[in-house]
Write an enzyme that holds these catalytic residues in place. Sequence first.
Site, mmCIF file in Angstrom:
data_model
loop_
_atom_site.group_PDB
_atom_site.id
_atom_site.type_symbol
_atom_site.label_atom_id
_atom_site.label_comp_id
_atom_site.label_asym_id
_atom_site.label_seq_id
_atom_site.Cartn_x
_atom_site.Cartn_y
_atom_site.Cartn_z
ATOM 1 N N THR A 1 0.793 -1.351 -0.013
ATOM 2 C CA THR A 1 -0.067 -0.131 -0.262
ATOM 3 C C THR A 1 0.749 1.264 -0.022
ATOM 4 O O THR A 1 2.093 1.221 0.313
ATOM 5 C CB THR A 1 -1.061 0.170 1.295
ATOM 6 N N ASP A 2 0.179 2.387 -0.388
ATOM 7 C CA ASP A 2 1.020 3.646 -0.480
ATOM 8 C C ASP A 2 0.296 4.313 0.832
ATOM 9 O O ASP A 2 -0.009 3.976 1.750
ATOM 10 C CB ASP A 2 0.449 4.361 -1.557
ATOM 11 N N MET A 3 0.727 5.871 0.804
ATOM 12 C CA MET A 3 0.447 6.547 2.166
ATOM 13 C C MET A 3 -0.859 6.774 2.226
ATOM 14 O O MET A 3 -1.411 6.901 3.584
ATOM 15 C CB MET A 3 1.477 7.941 2.068
#
Length: 132
Positions: free
Chosen positions: A14-16
């Site tokens: 996942t990203d931020m």
Amino acid sequence: MSHRFPIRIFYEDTDMAGIVYYANYLRYIERARSDIVEQFGLDQREMRAQGIVFVVTRVEADYLGTAGFGDRLEVRTTHFAKGATRWIFHQDVCREDKVIFRALVTAVCMTTDGKPTRLPAKLRSLPKDAAG
């Protein structure tokens, strides 16, 4: 021909924002294609030693939804031969039967010095696209 491949989303995917980073979908569909090659009984390391590799030459992708940490996805792939050297893949990444990513991928069988070559014999029996 159709194929299904499960994917579990880990935190590292996942990203931020907490959703799957967009480039990871390309990794997921690559894993599914590698599994397909293996199911055909082809060893890509052995093929490379013989001077033959698969090269992705085109990817057309649509991002239709999102997935997040803990989700379980499934890559659904249909594939066929196109001509003597190309292998075409229609790939959907689904979460609970909803398509969230869709790609059309063209892979070409090539020699390690960059020249197109015929698909391995085990793949020549694949259904052919009508446009052949």
